[in-house]
Motif scaffolding. Structure first.
Motif, mmCIF file in Angstrom:
data_model
loop_
_atom_site.group_PDB
_atom_site.id
_atom_site.type_symbol
_atom_site.label_atom_id
_atom_site.label_comp_id
_atom_site.label_asym_id
_atom_site.label_seq_id
_atom_site.Cartn_x
_atom_site.Cartn_y
_atom_site.Cartn_z
ATOM 1 N N ARG A 271 -38.099 -13.859 5.915
ATOM 2 C CA ARG A 271 -38.851 -14.937 5.560
ATOM 3 C C ARG A 271 -38.298 -14.876 3.925
ATOM 4 O O ARG A 271 -38.353 -15.871 3.418
ATOM 5 C CB ARG A 271 -40.111 -14.849 5.387
ATOM 6 C CG ARG A 271 -39.883 -15.509 7.324
ATOM 7 C CD ARG A 271 -41.864 -15.863 7.087
ATOM 8 N NE ARG A 271 -43.027 -14.878 7.004
ATOM 9 C CZ ARG A 271 -43.340 -14.818 8.047
ATOM 10 N NH1 ARG A 271 -42.773 -15.016 9.605
ATOM 11 N NH2 ARG A 271 -43.856 -12.989 8.668
ATOM 12 N N ARG B 258 -36.234 -17.599 1.758
ATOM 13 C CA ARG B 258 -36.824 -18.395 0.882
ATOM 14 C C ARG B 258 -36.320 -17.957 -0.489
ATOM 15 O O ARG B 258 -35.954 -19.264 -1.476
ATOM 16 C CB ARG B 258 -38.037 -17.812 0.650
ATOM 17 C CG ARG B 258 -38.978 -18.335 -0.358
ATOM 18 C CD ARG B 258 -40.506 -18.003 -0.219
ATOM 19 N NE ARG B 258 -41.245 -17.791 0.540
ATOM 20 C CZ ARG B 258 -41.594 -16.648 1.029
ATOM 21 N NH1 ARG B 258 -41.094 -15.951 1.329
ATOM 22 N NH2 ARG B 258 -42.070 -17.151 2.822
ATOM 23 N N HIS C 23 -32.889 -24.311 9.850
ATOM 24 C CA HIS C 23 -33.793 -25.327 9.835
ATOM 25 C C HIS C 23 -34.598 -24.213 10.831
ATOM 26 O O HIS C 23 -35.889 -24.064 11.009
ATOM 27 C CB HIS C 23 -33.656 -26.506 10.091
ATOM 28 C CG HIS C 23 -34.947 -27.487 9.570
ATOM 29 N ND1 HIS C 23 -36.289 -27.577 11.048
ATOM 30 C CD2 HIS C 23 -35.797 -28.684 8.593
ATOM 31 C CE1 HIS C 23 -36.987 -28.514 10.290
ATOM 32 N NE2 HIS C 23 -36.995 -28.977 9.729
ATOM 33 N N ASN C 24 -33.912 -24.654 12.304
ATOM 34 C CA ASN C 24 -34.925 -24.057 13.717
ATOM 35 C C ASN C 24 -34.231 -22.933 13.748
ATOM 36 O O ASN C 24 -36.026 -22.264 14.030
ATOM 37 C CB ASN C 24 -33.852 -24.345 14.834
ATOM 38 C CG ASN C 24 -33.257 -25.738 15.192
ATOM 39 O OD1 ASN C 24 -34.687 -26.498 14.783
ATOM 40 N ND2 ASN C 24 -32.504 -26.881 16.015
ATOM 41 N N THR D 7 -37.823 -22.421 10.904
ATOM 42 C CA THR D 7 -39.117 -22.609 11.200
ATOM 43 C C THR D 7 -39.955 -21.767 12.860
ATOM 44 O O THR D 7 -41.514 -21.740 13.049
ATOM 45 C CB THR D 7 -39.208 -24.164 12.859
ATOM 46 O OG1 THR D 7 -38.477 -25.238 11.336
ATOM 47 C CG2 THR D 7 -40.614 -25.114 13.433
ATOM 48 N N HIS E 158 -41.339 -22.636 5.828
ATOM 49 C CA HIS E 158 -41.764 -24.013 6.441
ATOM 50 C C HIS E 158 -40.771 -24.439 3.942
ATOM 51 O O HIS E 158 -41.295 -24.124 3.756
ATOM 52 C CB HIS E 158 -42.107 -24.896 6.255
ATOM 53 C CG HIS E 158 -43.475 -24.678 7.496
ATOM 54 N ND1 HIS E 158 -42.584 -25.256 9.091
ATOM 55 C CD2 HIS E 158 -44.605 -23.707 7.444
ATOM 56 C CE1 HIS E 158 -43.322 -24.938 9.471
ATOM 57 N NE2 HIS E 158 -44.253 -24.062 9.267
ATOM 58 N N ARG F 264 -40.562 -27.434 2.505
ATOM 59 C CA ARG F 264 -41.118 -28.018 1.439
ATOM 60 C C ARG F 264 -42.005 -27.460 1.162
ATOM 61 O O ARG F 264 -42.387 -27.492 0.064
ATOM 62 C CB ARG F 264 -42.044 -29.160 2.445
ATOM 63 C CG ARG F 264 -41.184 -30.622 3.440
ATOM 64 C CD ARG F 264 -41.698 -31.402 3.951
ATOM 65 N NE ARG F 264 -40.468 -32.464 4.639
ATOM 66 C CZ ARG F 264 -40.852 -33.600 4.881
ATOM 67 N NH1 ARG F 264 -42.585 -33.525 5.445
ATOM 68 N NH2 ARG F 264 -40.479 -34.600 5.514
ATOM 69 N N SER F 265 -42.496 -25.945 1.840
ATOM 70 C CA SER F 265 -43.923 -25.992 1.791
ATOM 71 C C SER F 265 -42.962 -24.794 0.335
ATOM 72 O O SER F 265 -43.814 -25.019 -1.122
ATOM 73 C CB SER F 265 -45.038 -24.491 2.071
ATOM 74 O OG SER F 265 -45.213 -25.415 3.503
#
Length: 453
Positions: A404, A408, A433-434, A437, A442, A444-445
């Motif tokens: 992550r 990021r 994207h998958n 998720t 995320h 947007r976060s």
């Protein structure tokens, strides 16, 4: 030069024109072979024979010409014939020919030797093909290749030992490449109460749920090879039954009183030290000796780090997306060589696969080489391992958090663009994207957190 046309087995006959040469041509023309006859040494780039038949009494056959033939037709098998004994020729010639026949035996046994050599040729081709998956040019690997080739004609049981991830199954497949078929079973994956049924089969009604006869793995492997991986995990009661099957060459299905003879070449493998297991009473000593007829030890990757130069490109080619090619930078290769690879070749394979997934350029840089599961002992013995005291569930979460963080960071470096980040990773936008998720990330976060004061 005379060509007898046929699409089948190719044979090159080197001899001057004489009655013996005519006899050989007559014999071969009666079979569906493609035969090239020459009265001089020829190196034919478009005619690669399976078998060379050479008249050693021909004036143009000299040690240097034999050496040229051997170097040019590297895969061909040689039959030599002469009225003189083989030991009357130079040592080079004596050591070159697979088969030597005097004139009398040539007339009686030529075709039987050709048929045997055809089988040998096919076996050698299969073996060479299987060796392509055993990658590495280091001295330990060269010794391993030679040992595998030496044991191919023999029928003794083979015991392959080595740490997890070194490629024991690939070695087993290479050894079994000359067999008509290979059956593979992982002993650690079989429940103890089903072991006997799996190996030897069962008769209908042998136990609850046995609604019909079942062929076991030994019968399935009959006249071929059976590979028992992780044999160190085999329960002691089953070891006794396996020993009997190996000693007697016969098996009996569970619930049946009928024995059946089987001819199986057994190849076993383990990452355990079976000698220690014997001393601790966890492995039968008599079975160990029965298995250890032909021992093979596979060296760990840390003892042959030079092979990374061959292994890394091999895995890059395997995992590169269609139409894309990658290479390693010097810094990335250096980083790979500095790690001691406790997970061996399997760990290297996974590392390369991950690097290709995240690399932003055709040349893989050192920062794309992420080794997050085990730290290199060479450079990091003094550092605490962040995961050292974690249980397995916590360790898996630790791995996900590392992934992550990486995604990021790369997302922000690419202007918070999923499309650009996916392109840098060499993957589709939807795939990234998958994946994000799935691991609880995320985008947007990330944007929101990054723009917050």
């Amino acid at each position: 030069m005379t060509l007898v046309s046929s699409p089948r087995t190719k044979i090159l006959l080197l001899s001057e024109e004489n009655p013996i040469a005519s006899f050989i041509l007559d014999v071969l023309s009666s079979v569906d072979y493609e035969v090239l006859f020459s009265e001089k040494v020829i190196l034919h780039p478009h005619f690669v024979p399976m078998i060379l038949i050479v008249n050693l009494e021909s004036p143009f056959i000299q040690p240097d010409s034999i050496e040229k033939l051997q170097q040019f037709y590297t895969d061909s098998l040689l039959i030599g014939f002469s009225s003189q004994p083989l030991n009357s020729y130079p040592v080079l010639i004596q050591n070159t020919f697979t088969v030597f026949l005097d004139i009398e035996h040539l007339k009686l046994q030529l075709m039987s030797h050709i048929l045997k050599l055809k089988e040998v040729y096919v076996y050698k081709k299969r073996f060479k093909e299987s060796l392509k998956k055993l990658v590495g040019h280091s001295e330990p690997m060269q010794v391993l290749y030679k040992k595998i080739e030496q044991i191919l004609p023999h029928k003794g049981t083979v015991l392959i030992q080595g740490a997890s991830g070194v490629g024991k199954e690939l070695v087993a497949r290479a050894i079994a490449s000359v067999q008509p078929h290979l059956v593979i079973v992982n002993c650690s994956a079989i429940p103890e109460n089903l072991f006997e049924s799996e190996l030897f089969g069962h008769a209908r009604g042998a136990f609850t749920g046995a609604t019909g006869d079942r062929v076991g793995l030994f019968e399935e492997a009959d006249n071929g090879a059976l590979f028992l991986d992780e044999i160190g995990d085999m329960p002691l009661p089953m070891q006794t039954k396996l020993l009997r099957a190996l000693q007697e060459g016969e098996i009996r299905r569970v619930g049946s009183n009928i024995t059946k003879k089987v001819s199986v070449r057994l190849i076993a493998a383990t990452n355990r030290n079976l000698k220690e297991e014997v001393l601790k009473g966890r492995f039968r000593e008599d079975l160990f000796y029965r298995l250890n007829v032909i021992p093979i030890e596979i060296p760990p990757l840390k003892e042959r780090l030079e092979d990374i130069e061959d292994l890394a490109p091999y895995f890059i080619k395997r995992y590169a997306p269609l139409g894309k090619s990658y290479s390693l930078s010097k810094e990335a290769l250096k980083k790979l060589k500095e790690h001691d690879w406790p997970g061996n070749v399997r760990e290297l394979e996974n590392t390369i696969h991950r690097a290709i997934s995240f690399t932003e350029t055709p040349e893989i840089q050192s920062e794309s080489i992420i080794i997050d599961s085990v730290l290199s002992k060479k450079n990091h013995d003094e550092k605490d391992k962040a995961w050292e005291k974690l249980n397995y569930k916590e360790f898996k979460e630790y791995q996900l958090e590392e992934e992550r963080d990486y995604i990021r960071q790369k997302f922000l470096e690419n202007g918070s663009s999923i499309t650009k980040t996916a392109a840098a990773f060499g993957m589709l936008r939807t795939a990234l994207h998958n994946r994000a998720t799935r691991i609880g990330l995320h985008f947007r976060s990330i944007e929101k957190d990054n723009t917050s004061p």
